[in-house]
Design a protein around this motif. Structure first.
Motif, mmCIF file in Angstrom:
data_model
loop_
_atom_site.group_PDB
_atom_site.id
_atom_site.type_symbol
_atom_site.label_atom_id
_atom_site.label_comp_id
_atom_site.label_asym_id
_atom_site.label_seq_id
_atom_site.Cartn_x
_atom_site.Cartn_y
_atom_site.Cartn_z
ATOM 1 N N GLU A 110 0.836 -1.195 0.000
ATOM 2 C CA GLU A 110 0.000 0.000 0.000
ATOM 3 C C GLU A 110 0.881 1.259 0.000
ATOM 4 N N ARG A 111 2.065 1.121 0.603
ATOM 5 C CA ARG A 111 2.963 2.268 0.659
ATOM 6 C C ARG A 111 4.378 1.858 0.243
ATOM 7 N N VAL A 112 4.893 2.476 -0.805
ATOM 8 C CA VAL A 112 6.270 2.246 -1.247
ATOM 9 C C VAL A 112 7.210 2.961 -0.277
ATOM 10 N N ARG A 113 8.326 2.298 0.063
ATOM 11 C CA ARG A 113 9.228 2.922 1.031
ATOM 12 C C ARG A 113 10.677 2.911 0.558
ATOM 13 N N PRO A 114 11.457 3.933 0.958
ATOM 14 C CA PRO A 114 12.897 3.875 0.669
ATOM 15 C C PRO A 114 13.525 2.735 1.469
ATOM 16 N N VAL A 115 14.659 2.218 1.022
ATOM 17 C CA VAL A 115 15.260 1.026 1.619
ATOM 18 C C VAL A 115 15.534 1.212 3.115
ATOM 19 N N HIS A 116 16.015 2.404 3.508
ATOM 20 C CA HIS A 116 16.406 2.588 4.910
ATOM 21 C C HIS A 116 15.224 2.612 5.876
ATOM 22 N N GLU A 117 13.991 2.684 5.355
ATOM 23 C CA GLU A 117 12.829 2.581 6.249
ATOM 24 C C GLU A 117 12.507 1.120 6.554
ATOM 25 N N VAL A 118 13.210 0.188 5.879
ATOM 26 C CA VAL A 118 12.956 -1.238 6.101
ATOM 27 C C VAL A 118 14.165 -1.934 6.747
ATOM 28 N N VAL A 119 15.359 -1.664 6.232
ATOM 29 C CA VAL A 119 16.579 -2.225 6.829
ATOM 30 C C VAL A 119 17.623 -1.116 6.991
ATOM 31 N N LYS A 120 18.639 -1.388 7.791
ATOM 32 C CA LYS A 120 19.699 -0.392 8.003
ATOM 33 C C LYS A 120 20.530 -0.259 6.723
ATOM 34 N N VAL A 121 20.760 0.983 6.330
ATOM 35 C CA VAL A 121 21.578 1.252 5.143
ATOM 36 C C VAL A 121 22.860 1.922 5.612
ATOM 37 N N ASP A 122 24.008 1.494 5.061
ATOM 38 C CA ASP A 122 25.294 2.026 5.528
ATOM 39 C C ASP A 122 25.746 3.256 4.761
ATOM 40 N N LEU A 123 25.340 3.345 3.492
ATOM 41 C CA LEU A 123 25.797 4.471 2.673
ATOM 42 C C LEU A 123 24.713 4.814 1.643
ATOM 43 N N PHE A 124 24.494 6.119 1.440
ATOM 44 C CA PHE A 124 23.461 6.563 0.513
ATOM 45 C C PHE A 124 24.101 7.263 -0.675
ATOM 46 N N VAL A 125 23.748 6.817 -1.878
ATOM 47 C CA VAL A 125 24.272 7.446 -3.093
ATOM 48 C C VAL A 125 23.081 7.928 -3.922
ATOM 49 N N PRO A 126 22.598 9.168 -3.665
ATOM 50 C CA PRO A 126 21.444 9.655 -4.421
ATOM 51 C C PRO A 126 21.789 9.946 -5.882
ATOM 52 N N GLY A 127 20.755 10.268 -6.642
ATOM 53 C CA GLY A 127 20.929 10.555 -8.062
ATOM 54 C C GLY A 127 19.944 9.737 -8.861
ATOM 55 N N CYS A 128 19.543 10.271 -10.029
ATOM 56 C CA CYS A 128 18.539 9.559 -10.834
ATOM 57 C C CYS A 128 18.952 9.534 -12.294
ATOM 58 N N PRO A 129 19.856 8.645 -12.675
ATOM 59 C CA PRO A 129 20.638 7.772 -11.796
ATOM 60 C C PRO A 129 21.876 8.489 -11.272
ATOM 61 N N PRO A 130 22.540 7.920 -10.246
ATOM 62 C CA PRO A 130 23.828 8.495 -9.851
ATOM 63 C C PRO A 130 24.780 8.392 -11.053
ATOM 64 N N PRO A 131 25.520 9.460 -11.364
ATOM 65 C CA PRO A 131 26.413 9.409 -12.517
ATOM 66 C C PRO A 131 27.427 8.264 -12.385
ATOM 67 N N ALA A 132 27.851 7.701 -13.523
ATOM 68 C CA ALA A 132 28.847 6.616 -13.500
ATOM 69 C C ALA A 132 30.087 7.043 -12.720
ATOM 70 N N ASP A 133 30.477 8.314 -12.865
ATOM 71 C CA ASP A 133 31.647 8.832 -12.144
ATOM 72 C C ASP A 133 31.454 8.705 -10.632
ATOM 73 N N ALA A 134 30.214 8.967 -10.181
ATOM 74 C CA ALA A 134 29.925 8.893 -8.746
ATOM 75 C C ALA A 134 30.010 7.445 -8.267
ATOM 76 N N ILE A 135 29.475 6.517 -9.054
ATOM 77 C CA ILE A 135 29.513 5.095 -8.665
ATOM 78 C C ILE A 135 30.964 4.624 -8.628
ATOM 79 N N HIS A 136 31.729 5.043 -9.643
ATOM 80 C CA HIS A 136 33.147 4.656 -9.695
ATOM 81 C C HIS A 136 33.907 5.208 -8.491
ATOM 82 N N TYR A 137 33.621 6.453 -8.165
ATOM 83 C CA TYR A 137 34.278 7.090 -7.008
ATOM 84 C C TYR A 137 33.950 6.327 -5.726
ATOM 85 N N VAL A 138 32.658 6.010 -5.529
ATOM 86 C CA VAL A 138 32.228 5.318 -4.303
ATOM 87 C C VAL A 138 32.908 3.955 -4.187
#
Lengths: 239, 186
Positions: free
Chosen positions: B138-166
């Motif tokens: 009934e309600r869609v939720r971001p991942v951290h509302e269900v389980v613990k998340v260690d690192l957040f990489v926002p972006g739609c999508p996150p640029p390839a450069d950002a993923i490579h950096y992380v």
């Protein structure tokens, strides 16, 4: 500078500074290149103190005070940045994100949004407060502009610019607390408004994607609030 | 991992990627690292992903990149199991981080969405699909509302450069400063 207004000296972040007694802490800070994050404040409009992002610590009071509406005074000791202030500023921005439906990726103001910029400068990479997902209306009845309540942060810049600069007072706020909403005239569709002059100042200064020009797609709506200080200055000189 | 060690890794980092309710754009952005994927390959073993053929999420994964929001009744046990088996869980992209586009159904409810898609706008066989499909929450939720998340990489999508950096920063044993490379809606 009016000779009648006394000059006061105060300390901001340990620096001895001076300002006119009719200035706010935010005025003196911007004159001295001390950056305080703001959202509802806009140069050229009256201060409102709605967003609470410019909260500062003042020695002698445990309350945090909004720099945009707090006047300077002799001997004031102000701190503009601390862990405590950062904590509250981050909380304010997170509450704004969770309160309405800010879907940045499909927003017309994506990339030109002050709320988005604040999240970036305050290093907010996710929202810890549960999202509310309220069901809010969208008004596209005006020929030129759109109003999307999903993106509104209730800064009231539109209300103030319409009242103070355009002199139409088409905008106002109804409801209380989390139910508050900006309204046109007596809460009617924008297209039916008898008072709106269609000048578009509200659209140009809206910090988010709440007020936009028709015809703009995702990330295409750029704001332009630079005209306001000049307009205000010009009018002051006329009177 | 120091650079010396990195040249000849004793054990490769076990990386997984998961696709929940998202458009696969984050995985496309991952692939957009292009030739840099070859530079990462000696240090990484891709143990589970929509891009490889493993069916079951393996035990003891070092890093999992999660694309998409939690949207169906299957997603909840899936992400909980992944969390249990993963050391560092990364929410990759706005759907995982904020809920993003999938949450746009939340103010209306799933029934209204079904009605629009499979009744109002359908030409033939107007019916709600049920067979072999998970139930929409009934309600869609971001991942951290269900389980613990260690690192957040926002972006739609996150640029390839950002993923490579992380990924590079994590391989080097550092905590990436995500805010410097991406933001909501990027």
């Amino acid at each position: 500078m009016s000779t009648a207004t006394p000059v006061v000296t105060l300390k901001i972040d340990g620096k001895d500074l001076s300002g006119r007694a009719d200035e706010t802490i935010l005025d003196v800070c911007s004159e001295n290149k001390i950056h305080i994050p703001t959202l509802c404040f806009l140069e050229g409009l009256s201060g409102w103190g709605a967003c609470r992002l410019c909260l500062v610590e003042v020695k002698g009071t445990s309350k945090l005070l909004p720099a945009c509406v707090t006047r300077v005074a002799e001997g004031l000791e102000v701190t503009t940045n601390s862990d405590r202030l950062q904590k509250y500023r981050r909380m304010v921005v997170q509450m704004l994100f969770s309160e309405r439906n800010h879907v940045c990726s499909v927003c017309v103001s994506n990339g030109h949004c002050e709320l988005q910029d604040l999240a970036k400068t305050l290093e907010i990479t996710h929202i810890d407060i549960p999202y509310r997902y309220p069901k809010l209306p969208f008004d596209a009845s005006h020929d030129l502009f759109r109003l999307d309540h999903n993106r509104c942060v209730l800064c009231t810049r539109c209300v103030r610019v319409c009242d103070e600069i355009e002199g139409a007072h088409t905008w106002d706020v109804m409801g209380r607390g989390i139910e508050s909403r900006v309204i046109i005239d007596l809460n009617q569709p924008w297209g039916d408004s008898q008072t709106c002059t269609g000048c578009g100042k509200c659209v140009r200064i809206c910090p988010t994607g709440a007020l936009t020009r028709k015809g703009t797609g995702v990330a295409e709506m750029e704001k332009d609030d630079g005209f306001l200080p000049y307009l205000t200055k010009m009018r002051e000189n006329q009177s | 991992m120091s650079t010396q060690q990195a040249e000849k890794p004793a054990t490769k980092v076990r990386l997984a990627t998961v696709w929940l309710d998202g458009c696969s754009g984050c995985h496309m952005s991952f692939l957009d690292m292009d030739q840099r994927l070859l530079d990462l390959a000696p240090f990484i073993e891709l143990v589970y992903s929509p891009l490889v053929d493993r069916k079951e999420f393996p035990e003891s994964v070092d890093v999992t990149l999660v694309e998409g929001s939690v949207s169906t009744d299957e997603d909840i046990p899936k992400i909980r199991k992944i969390r249990k088996r993963t050391k560092i869980l990364i929410a990759l992209g706005d759907c995982a981080v904020t809920g993003n586009v999938p949450t746009m159904r939340n103010p209306f409810g799933t029934e209204a969405v079904f009605d629009r898609a499979y009744n109002e706008n359908a030409q033939l066989q107007r019916q709600k699909p049920t067979l072999h499909l998970p139930t929409l929450l009934e309600r869609v939720r971001p991942v951290h509302e269900v389980v613990k998340v260690d690192l957040f990489v926002p972006g739609c999508p996150p640029p390839a450069d950002a993923i490579h950096y992380v990924i590079s920063e994590l391989l080097a044993g550092r905590t990436p400063n995500v805010g410097s490379v991406t933001r909501f809606g990027r």
